[in-house]
Design a protein around this motif. Structure first.
Motif: not given
Length: 429
Positions: A76-87
């Protein structure tokens, strides 16, 4: 050079768009090419084995690890969100690049070999039975032979092979004769990594579908070099490796028609590929996640998306046109060398040339001598041992081109090759 700059410099209508200027435009994007090997400027002609990576791709990979490094889909944190969006954004780019109907039809794999094995085990074991027939070709890469041998041994299916024509092309007439109501799968290479021939995949697929058979296309040697449209092609599956199309190693993909992917069993079990897990059973996620168990190669997938951006900015039609120009020149120059045999058709071919030289000069010796002058080529059987046996040779030397190569590099390669052959002839005489 940043990706934004690459896009603007390569797509600006005011810039020179002639094919002959393409390598000059992109050359600086590949820092590895600006070096000396054994005291000589590097001439990299081993692109069929693996392409080089532009700065934009290297930066995308590094940026993920420097700024967004986190696991995808699970946080739920920001880094995971950014990584998921890029992936997932990279998946959308790959889908658009090959004109898939949906990003759900793109499955990330480590490479094309894993993608073929995924189909073999997730579809083949459930769908094939004794007496069913699988049609391959003699010119297939081992990765498109061995998995089907293993599946045939377990299911009782029978393998049949299309033999290349005397000119080194796909034999459409023999293929027609092999097709029958027993044919359940046709799995063929789009472009041979040894013969350089371009298979008539649309007709191959249409004929197979008329018999009710599924078709898998190995596009490792075509996707980096020409426009690909899976909807127009109408293949059931298509596989590719990222490292041959300017992306890192350790990432590839499988395209599959969505209904077909939904009908297939999971390939591997683990995290991410599930809907719910109970002690006695599990239910599975929708494609593509159904086939992506565990933590994926996140940085590599993001870099694959950057590679797609880079190739798209140039234009696959421009890449193909330029490489056709280079290929014609390479073939013309090789034909001037006495006692040299080029394998495969001399026209309508991809940007590679596998060859032998009369006089028992081994391909490995040729490659080793060329390396002393900074020229990198491939030698051996190129993972096509059955084809080399069919041709009656143990191996070939292979020079393979990409859009960052130049005619002047071909001239340098030819000069060094002639000097090398003269040396061997003098020693052997």
């Amino acid at each position: 050079m940043t990706l934004a700059y690459v896009k603007s410099s390569l797509t600006d209508p005011s810039t020179d768009s002639s094919a002959s200027s393409l390598a000059d435009k992109v050359r600086a994007d590949f820092p590895i090419l600006d070096q000396e090997v054994n005291g000589k400027p590097l001439i990299y002609f081993d692109n069929a084995a693996s392409s080089q990576k532009p700065i934009a791709v290297l930066n995308a990979w590094r940026s993920y690890y420097e700024h967004d490094n986190a696991n995808v889909h699970r946080g739920a944190h920001t880094l995971s969100g950014r990584a998921t969006d890029a992936y997932e954004g990279a998946r959308e780019k790959v889908a658009k690049f090959i004109n898939a109907r949906s990003p759900q039809e793109i499955i990330y794999t480590r490479n094309a070999s894993e993608a073929i094995n995924l189909v073999a085990y997730a579809w083949g074991l459930d769908s094939l039975q004794k007496g069913d027939e699988i049609i391959l070709t003699v010119m297939e890469h081992h990765s498109n032979i061995v998995p089907w041998q293993l599946i045939a041994q377990r299911t009782g299916a029978v393998l049949k092979f299309v033999i290349p024509t005397p000119t080194g092309e796909f034999d459409l007439e023999q293929y027609k004769s092999l097709l029958s109501d027993k044919t359940k799968l046709v799995s063929v290479v789009h472009v041979s990594n040894t013969l350089g021939c371009v298979s008539p995949v649309s007709e191959i697929i249409q004929l197979a579908h008329a018999r009710g058979a599924k078709v898998l296309i190995d596009a490792c040697q075509s996707i980096p070099h020409m426009p690909i449209d899976v909807q127009s092609m109408d293949c059931d599956w298509l596989v590719a490796s990222g490292h041959k199309m300017c992306a890192p190693t350790g990432i590839g993909f499988l395209y599959g028609k969505l209904d077909l992917l939904r009908s297939m069993s999971p390939f591997m079990g683990g995290g991410e590929m599930i809907a719910e897990v109970f002690l006695d059973r599990s239910t599975y996620a929708e494609p593509p996640h159904k086939f992506e168990a565990g933590t994926p190669a996140i940085g590599e997938a993001i870099a694959l998306g950057a590679a797609v951006d880079y190739l798209t900015a140039i234009g696959m039609d421009k890449i193909h046109a330029y490489e056709q120009e280079l290929t014609s020149y390479l073939i013309e120059q090789l034909q001037q060398i006495p006692d040299l045999t080029i394998y495969g058709p001399l026209t309508n071919r991809a940007g590679l040339a596998a060859f032998t030289v009369k006089g028992d000069i081994h391909a490995n010796d040729i490659a080793a001598m060329l390396d002393q002058s900074g020229v990198a080529i491939r030698s051996g059987h190129h993972c096509t041992q059955p084809l080399h046996r069919h041709l009656g040779i143990s191996g070939t030397a292979r020079a393979s081109l990409y859009f960052y190569n130049t005619k002047s590099e071909i001239d340098g390669f030819i000069t060094v090759l002639k000097d090398t052959l003269s040396f061997f002839h003098s020693v052997m005489s």
